[in-house]
Design a protein around this motif. Structure first.
Motif, PDB file in Angstrom:
ATOM      1  N   ALA A 114       0.771  -0.791   0.172  1.00  0.00           N
ATOM      2  CA  ALA A 114      -0.390  -0.016  -0.148  1.00  0.00           C
ATOM      3  C   ALA A 114       1.168   0.979   0.336  1.00  0.00           C
ATOM      4  O   ALA A 114       2.496   1.071   0.759  1.00  0.00           O
ATOM      5  CB  ALA A 114      -1.161   0.428   1.158  1.00  0.00           C
ATOM      6  N   ALA A 115       0.225   2.056  -0.395  1.00  0.00           N
ATOM      7  CA  ALA A 115       1.147   3.180  -0.833  1.00  0.00           C
ATOM      8  C   ALA A 115       1.919   3.885   0.549  1.00  0.00           C
ATOM      9  O   ALA A 115       1.187   3.882   1.868  1.00  0.00           O
ATOM     10  CB  ALA A 115       0.614   4.176  -1.644  1.00  0.00           C
ATOM     11  N   SER A 116       2.636   4.448   0.615  1.00  0.00           N
ATOM     12  CA  SER A 116       3.605   4.261   2.125  1.00  0.00           C
ATOM     13  C   SER A 116       3.602   3.680   3.618  1.00  0.00           C
ATOM     14  O   SER A 116       3.305   3.701   4.554  1.00  0.00           O
ATOM     15  CB  SER A 116       2.699   6.166   2.129  1.00  0.00           C
ATOM     16  N   GLN A 117       3.271   2.561   3.332  1.00  0.00           N
ATOM     17  CA  GLN A 117       2.997   1.201   3.957  1.00  0.00           C
ATOM     18  C   GLN A 117       4.273   1.615   5.007  1.00  0.00           C
ATOM     19  O   GLN A 117       5.612   0.946   4.180  1.00  0.00           O
ATOM     20  CB  GLN A 117       2.757   0.468   3.978  1.00  0.00           C
ATOM     21  N   GLY A 118       4.442   1.180   5.925  1.00  0.00           N
ATOM     22  CA  GLY A 118       5.328   1.675   7.225  1.00  0.00           C
ATOM     23  C   GLY A 118       6.526   3.037   7.562  1.00  0.00           C
ATOM     24  O   GLY A 118       6.908   2.648   7.968  1.00  0.00           O
ATOM     25  N   ALA A 119       5.453   3.503   6.660  1.00  0.00           N
ATOM     26  CA  ALA A 119       6.417   5.243   6.966  1.00  0.00           C
ATOM     27  C   ALA A 119       6.351   5.636   8.376  1.00  0.00           C
ATOM     28  O   ALA A 119       4.538   5.517   8.551  1.00  0.00           O
ATOM     29  CB  ALA A 119       6.114   6.404   5.829  1.00  0.00           C
ATOM     30  N   LEU A 120       6.626   6.508   8.583  1.00  0.00           N
ATOM     31  CA  LEU A 120       6.466   6.859  10.220  1.00  0.00           C
ATOM     32  C   LEU A 120       6.429   8.396  10.438  1.00  0.00           C
ATOM     33  O   LEU A 120       7.431   8.638   9.210  1.00  0.00           O
ATOM     34  CB  LEU A 120       6.887   5.928  11.316  1.00  0.00           C
ATOM     35  N   ALA A 121       5.297   9.063  10.745  1.00  0.00           N
ATOM     36  CA  ALA A 121       5.764  10.649  10.237  1.00  0.00           C
ATOM     37  C   ALA A 121       5.138  11.733  11.773  1.00  0.00           C
ATOM     38  O   ALA A 121       4.864  11.074  11.990  1.00  0.00           O
ATOM     39  CB  ALA A 121       5.048  11.702   8.859  1.00  0.00           C
ATOM     40  N   ILE A 122       5.989  12.437  12.232  1.00  0.00           N
ATOM     41  CA  ILE A 122       5.983  13.270  13.072  1.00  0.00           C
ATOM     42  C   ILE A 122       5.769  15.058  13.353  1.00  0.00           C
ATOM     43  O   ILE A 122       6.189  15.312  12.274  1.00  0.00           O
ATOM     44  CB  ILE A 122       7.532  13.026  14.524  1.00  0.00           C
ATOM     45  N   ALA A 149      10.207   8.311  -2.056  1.00  0.00           N
ATOM     46  CA  ALA A 149      10.196   7.029  -1.897  1.00  0.00           C
ATOM     47  C   ALA A 149       8.425   7.648  -1.801  1.00  0.00           C
ATOM     48  O   ALA A 149       7.253   7.173  -2.501  1.00  0.00           O
ATOM     49  CB  ALA A 149      10.493   5.849  -1.350  1.00  0.00           C
ATOM     50  N   VAL A 150       8.194   7.596  -0.411  1.00  0.00           N
ATOM     51  CA  VAL A 150       6.455   7.970  -0.628  1.00  0.00           C
ATOM     52  C   VAL A 150       6.279   9.253  -1.153  1.00  0.00           C
ATOM     53  O   VAL A 150       4.973   9.034  -0.933  1.00  0.00           O
ATOM     54  CB  VAL A 150       6.947   8.078   1.312  1.00  0.00           C
ATOM     55  N   LYS A 151       6.822   9.929  -1.079  1.00  0.00           N
ATOM     56  CA  LYS A 151       6.346  11.134  -2.238  1.00  0.00           C
ATOM     57  C   LYS A 151       5.603  10.565  -3.552  1.00  0.00           C
ATOM     58  O   LYS A 151       4.093  11.158  -3.384  1.00  0.00           O
ATOM     59  CB  LYS A 151       6.915  12.373  -2.030  1.00  0.00           C
ATOM     60  N   ARG A 152       6.573   9.862  -4.074  1.00  0.00           N
ATOM     61  CA  ARG A 152       6.316   9.339  -5.185  1.00  0.00           C
ATOM     62  C   ARG A 152       4.553   7.945  -5.116  1.00  0.00           C
ATOM     63  O   ARG A 152       3.894   8.000  -6.073  1.00  0.00           O
ATOM     64  CB  ARG A 152       7.849   8.256  -6.090  1.00  0.00           C
ATOM     65  N   GLU A 153       5.103   7.169  -4.191  1.00  0.00           N
ATOM     66  CA  GLU A 153       4.009   6.414  -4.183  1.00  0.00           C
ATOM     67  C   GLU A 153       2.515   6.857  -3.626  1.00  0.00           C
ATOM     68  O   GLU A 153       1.488   6.089  -4.748  1.00  0.00           O
ATOM     69  CB  GLU A 153       4.200   5.238  -2.701  1.00  0.00           C
TER      70      GLU A 153
END
Length: 401
Positions: A114-122, A149-153
């Motif tokens: 899934a797009a941005s799966q696993g990315a953490l943001a604060i 990478a997340v931006k592109r996803e």
């Protein structure tokens, strides 16, 4: 991050024995349902029919349902399990739940997450009196490549329409100053299958092309070597289907890993369970898996690599066993004439290019193409101009006249 399939070891043995004709996989994600039912069969022994069944609850609940026998296997987000494996308290319960389970890390080229799966943001309040101080602290954990990478996803996912019911996976992987895109699923009854590099190579006007696959390569033949290798307690990296003789005549491995999805599917058709793949990204992908605390819990051991490859091969993973040789064949005059008029060559290995160069020096002035893994690294190291692509399909697309 990757999706991971968890399965009781007894079910793997049942698959190999042909006792499971229909594999019931637990998931509630439209994306996973679509891609698993369409593609998973060829990645597991005996090629069973794949059916999915709704799976809900937190991670521990889902794994317990698998242990209770509600499903043959389940698919979860690997990053979620990884975080539990890092927690001092959560890993104790997770370890209990993972008893007698094996795994398969689904290759992103065929099963994008899934797009941005696993990315953490604060998030931070910019009006906070200590905002500048906090910003400096947060920079120490910021990962630029993940953000890119997340931006592109997310951008690609939104272009397909977005929303949690959209059955499309979008994985973007940063590799060697490029981004590899894998988009796969279904939207409005239309199949989506995209695999490409960003920035994309320029399309060229190719006169004739050479694909270094067996159907085109008449000069080199790969001959299996007669070897008896002890694979017990080894994590075996199968670099091509030419290593199969070594695997079939030896003891049970601790883990089996493939170079790419084609090799994986051939291993599965030969009744082997494959844990994951370099996915044509080279050994760097496997070294990332080495760091996983989740895999340490599942396996109970550190990695102990043994690489099955060709003569003169080297590896940063561990020792290499020669399981096949490349032998030069006599070729027809017509083949020689055909090579001389080719403008674009796709190589599956750097030694293949070197052998052709010895026989046909004129190809040095032609365009060379290859995937983004070990072959590309060898070309760069030798200072030979080469155009990287995501694979043979993108090569074909970029060289269409």
């Amino acid at each position: 991050g990757h999706d991971i399939l968890l399965i009781p070891k007894k079910n793997i043995e049942a698959l190999k024995a042909g006792r499971i004709k229909e594999l019931i996989v637990g998931t509630s994600s439209p994306r996973r349902i679509t891609n698993l039912e369409n593609q998973l069969s060829s990645f597991v022994p005996s090629n069973p029919k794949i059916s999915t069944k709704m799976l809900r609850g937190n991670v521990n609940t889902r794994v317990q349902k698998l242990q209770d026998g509600d499903y043959h296997a389940i698919v979860l987000a690997m990053p979620g399990l990884e975080r539990l494996a890092h927690g001092l308290e959560s890993q104790i319960e997770l370890k209990r739940l993972l008893i007698d389970l094996d795994f398969m890390i689904l290759p992103a080229s065929k099963f994008p997450w899934a797009a941005s799966q696993g990315a953490l943001a604060i998030e931070m309040n910019k009006d906070n009196s200590k905002a500048s101080q906090l910003a400096q602290i947060l920079k120490t954990v910021h990962h630029e490549k993940t953000q890119d990478a997340v931006k592109r996803e997310r951008k690609a996912f939104n272009q397909y329409g977005g929303g949690c019911h959209l059955a499309v996976g979008v994985a973007v992987i940063a590799s060697k100053d490029r981004f590899i895109h894998s988009h796969r699923g279904v939207k409005d009854d239309q199949s989506i299958e995209e695999l490409y590099l960003e920035p994309a190579p320029k399309k060229v006007r190719a006169q004739n092309v050479f694909e270094g696959m067996p159907h085109d390569d008449k000069l080199l033949k790969k001959i299996p070597s007669k070897v008896n290798v002890d694979l017990k307690d080894k994590d075996v990296f199968a670099t091509s289907s030419n290593v199969f003789d070594a695997i079939s005549s030896t003891t049970k491995t601790r883990g089996l890993w493939a170079a790419g999805t084609k090799t994986w599917q051939k291993l599965a058709s030969a009744n082997h369970w494959v844990n994951g793949a370099a996915d044509s990204l080279g050994e760097d992908q496997l070294k990332e898996f080495e760091k996983s605390k989740l895999l340490k819990l599942l396996r109970g051991h550190d990695f102990n690599w043994l690489v099955l490859s060709a003569e003169d091969a080297s590896s940063q993973l561990g020792p290499v066993i020669e399981t096949y040789t490349r032998q030069t064949q006599q070729v027809t005059d017509q083949f020689k004439e055909n090579i001389e008029v080719i403008s674009d060559f796709f190589w599956t290995s750097y030694p293949q290019y070197k052998t052709y160069l010895e026989h046909f020096p004129s190809i040095h002035a032609k365009r060379q193409w290859c995937g983004l893994g070990k072959t590309y690294d060898a070309f760069v190291s030798a200072k030979v101009d080469v155009i990287p692509v995501s694979g043979i399909l993108e090569f074909r697309k970029m060289t269409q006249s």
